[in-house]
Scaffold this motif. Structure first.
Motif, short mmCIF file in Angstrom:
data_model
loop_
_atom_site.label_atom_id
_atom_site.label_comp_id
_atom_site.label_asym_id
_atom_site.label_seq_id
_atom_site.Cartn_x
_atom_site.Cartn_y
_atom_site.Cartn_z
N ARG A 122 -1.12 -7.93 18.01
CA ARG A 122 -2.13 -7.98 16.95
C ARG A 122 -1.44 -7.68 15.62
O ARG A 122 -0.67 -6.74 15.51
CB ARG A 122 -3.22 -6.93 17.20
N TRP A 123 -1.76 -8.50 14.64
CA TRP A 123 -1.26 -8.28 13.29
C TRP A 123 -2.33 -7.55 12.50
O TRP A 123 -3.51 -7.87 12.60
CB TRP A 123 -0.91 -9.61 12.63
N TRP A 124 -1.91 -6.58 11.69
CA TRP A 124 -2.82 -5.75 10.91
C TRP A 124 -2.50 -5.87 9.42
O TRP A 124 -1.36 -6.04 9.03
CB TRP A 124 -2.67 -4.29 11.33
N ARG A 125 -3.54 -5.74 8.61
CA ARG A 125 -3.38 -5.67 7.15
C ARG A 125 -4.40 -4.68 6.62
O ARG A 125 -5.44 -4.43 7.24
CB ARG A 125 -3.55 -7.03 6.50
N GLY A 126 -4.09 -4.13 5.46
CA GLY A 126 -5.05 -3.26 4.80
C GLY A 126 -6.22 -4.10 4.29
O GLY A 126 -6.03 -5.24 3.88
N VAL A 127 -7.42 -3.53 4.33
CA VAL A 127 -8.59 -4.22 3.80
C VAL A 127 -8.50 -4.15 2.28
O VAL A 127 -8.38 -3.08 1.70
CB VAL A 127 -9.90 -3.58 4.31
N ARG A 128 -8.52 -5.31 1.66
CA ARG A 128 -8.38 -5.37 0.19
C ARG A 128 -9.72 -5.27 -0.49
O ARG A 128 -10.75 -5.57 0.08
CB ARG A 128 -7.70 -6.68 -0.19
N GLY A 129 -9.69 -4.86 -1.74
CA GLY A 129 -10.88 -4.83 -2.56
C GLY A 129 -11.75 -3.62 -2.34
O GLY A 129 -12.85 -3.56 -2.89
N LEU A 130 -11.28 -2.64 -1.58
CA LEU A 130 -12.07 -1.44 -1.36
C LEU A 130 -11.88 -0.47 -2.53
O LEU A 130 -10.78 -0.24 -2.98
CB LEU A 130 -11.67 -0.73 -0.07
N ASP A 131 -12.96 0.08 -2.99
CA ASP A 131 -12.93 1.12 -4.02
C ASP A 131 -13.52 2.34 -3.33
O ASP A 131 -14.72 2.53 -3.31
CB ASP A 131 -13.77 0.68 -5.22
N ILE A 132 -12.67 3.12 -2.71
CA ILE A 132 -13.15 4.22 -1.88
C ILE A 132 -13.31 5.47 -2.72
O ILE A 132 -12.35 5.98 -3.29
CB ILE A 132 -12.17 4.46 -0.71
N ARG A 133 -14.54 5.94 -2.78
CA ARG A 133 -14.85 7.17 -3.50
C ARG A 133 -15.70 8.04 -2.60
O ARG A 133 -16.63 7.56 -1.97
CB ARG A 133 -15.63 6.87 -4.77
N ARG A 134 -15.38 9.29 -2.55
CA ARG A 134 -16.22 10.17 -1.75
C ARG A 134 -17.29 10.81 -2.64
O ARG A 134 -17.11 10.89 -3.86
CB ARG A 134 -15.39 11.23 -1.04
N PRO A 135 -18.35 11.30 -2.02
CA PRO A 135 -19.40 11.95 -2.81
C PRO A 135 -18.86 13.22 -3.47
O PRO A 135 -17.82 13.73 -3.06
CB PRO A 135 -20.47 12.31 -1.76
N PRO A 136 -19.58 13.73 -4.46
CA PRO A 136 -19.17 15.00 -5.08
C PRO A 136 -19.08 16.11 -4.02
O PRO A 136 -19.79 16.07 -3.01
CB PRO A 136 -20.28 15.29 -6.09
N GLN A 137 -18.25 17.09 -4.29
CA GLN A 137 -18.04 18.19 -3.34
C GLN A 137 -19.34 18.83 -2.88
O GLN A 137 -19.49 19.18 -1.72
CB GLN A 137 -17.13 19.27 -3.95
N ASP A 138 -20.30 19.00 -3.80
CA ASP A 138 -21.55 19.67 -3.42
C ASP A 138 -22.43 18.83 -2.49
O ASP A 138 -23.41 19.33 -1.95
CB ASP A 138 -22.32 20.13 -4.65
N GLU A 139 -22.08 17.57 -2.28
CA GLU A 139 -22.82 16.72 -1.34
C GLU A 139 -22.14 16.63 0.02
O GLU A 139 -22.67 16.00 0.94
CB GLU A 139 -23.00 15.32 -1.93
N LEU A 140 -20.96 17.24 0.16
CA LEU A 140 -20.23 17.20 1.43
C LEU A 140 -20.65 18.37 2.32
O LEU A 140 -20.93 19.46 1.83
CB LEU A 140 -18.72 17.29 1.18
N THR A 141 -20.65 18.15 3.62
CA THR A 141 -20.87 19.24 4.56
C THR A 141 -19.61 20.10 4.58
O THR A 141 -18.55 19.69 4.07
CB THR A 141 -21.14 18.72 5.99
N GLU A 142 -19.69 21.27 5.19
CA GLU A 142 -18.52 22.14 5.27
C GLU A 142 -17.38 21.46 6.03
O GLU A 142 -16.23 21.53 5.63
CB GLU A 142 -18.89 23.47 5.94
N THR A 143 -17.70 20.75 7.11
CA THR A 143 -16.68 20.02 7.88
C THR A 143 -16.03 18.95 7.02
O THR A 143 -14.81 18.79 7.02
CB THR A 143 -17.32 19.38 9.13
N GLU A 144 -16.83 18.20 6.27
CA GLU A 144 -16.29 17.16 5.39
C GLU A 144 -15.43 17.77 4.29
O GLU A 144 -14.42 17.19 3.91
CB GLU A 144 -17.43 16.34 4.79
N ARG A 145 -15.82 18.95 3.77
CA ARG A 145 -15.02 19.62 2.74
C ARG A 145 -13.64 20.00 3.27
O ARG A 145 -12.63 19.85 2.57
CB ARG A 145 -15.74 20.86 2.22
#
Length: 183
Positions: free
Chosen positions: A76-99
């Protein structure tokens, strides 16, 4: 390939990113283009079983994709998915595990950024113009800082080329920007 904006808002996606080998896989795919688990294992000094596991985690997180037209049989050949603008929510919207996971991702990225800054300082003079940098001070409102950040992301998207689409004389270039209040 997809071209979408996406917010990193699940622990699964944060976990997919917050692993040193997965970050190395993404960097390799981004700089050299598509690869198989075998070619990645050779390039990264890992075994194919380990690579296959981490590739599945990245695929499940939507960060890489299989290239059906290049894949065949067990390869299997793999490539990165292009065109992604990955942003996480603000810290106060994350659960403790996500933080906790986000903090690990930040730590890994900061280690890499420090190494890049040290490399820039050591090698910039002899880079033949391939290393460029700028530092500045400005007085901004939070809204202006947000607008500056959005404009920076738009500028990055304008110049984004994959290893497959870049011109023959292009080189992979790592770009960083962050704003920090001076007071």
């Amino acid at each position: 390939m997809t071209d979408e904006r996406r917010t990193v808002d699940s622990p699964e996606l944060l976990k997919a990113l917050a692993h040193p080998l997965r970050l190395r896989i993404l960097r390799h795919l981004g700089t050299t283009g598509p690869a198989t688990s075998t070619t990645l294992a050779e390039a990264l000094g890992e075994n194919t079983g380990t690579l296959s596991y981490h590739l599945r985690m990245l695929e499940r997180g939507g960060l890489i994709e299989d290239i059906p037209e290049r894949s065949g049989g067990r390869e299997r050949w793999w490539r990165g998915v292009r065109g992604l603008d990955i942003r996480r929510p603000p810290q106060d919207e994350l659960t403790e595990t996500e933080r906790v996971v986000a903090a690990e991702l930040d730590r890994l990225r900061m280690e890499e950024d420090i190494q890049l800054a040290q490399r820039f300082a050591a090698e910039q003079a002899n880079s033949g113009g391939w290393m460029r940098g700028s530092r500045s001070l400005s007085h901004l409102t939070k809204e202006e800082l947000d607008a500056f950040h959005d404009d920076y992301l738009t500028l990055l998207a304008r110049y984004a080329h994959s290893a497959e689409d870049a011109s023959p004389d292009a080189r992979p270039v790592l770009l960083r920007w962050f704003g920090v209040p001076a007071d």
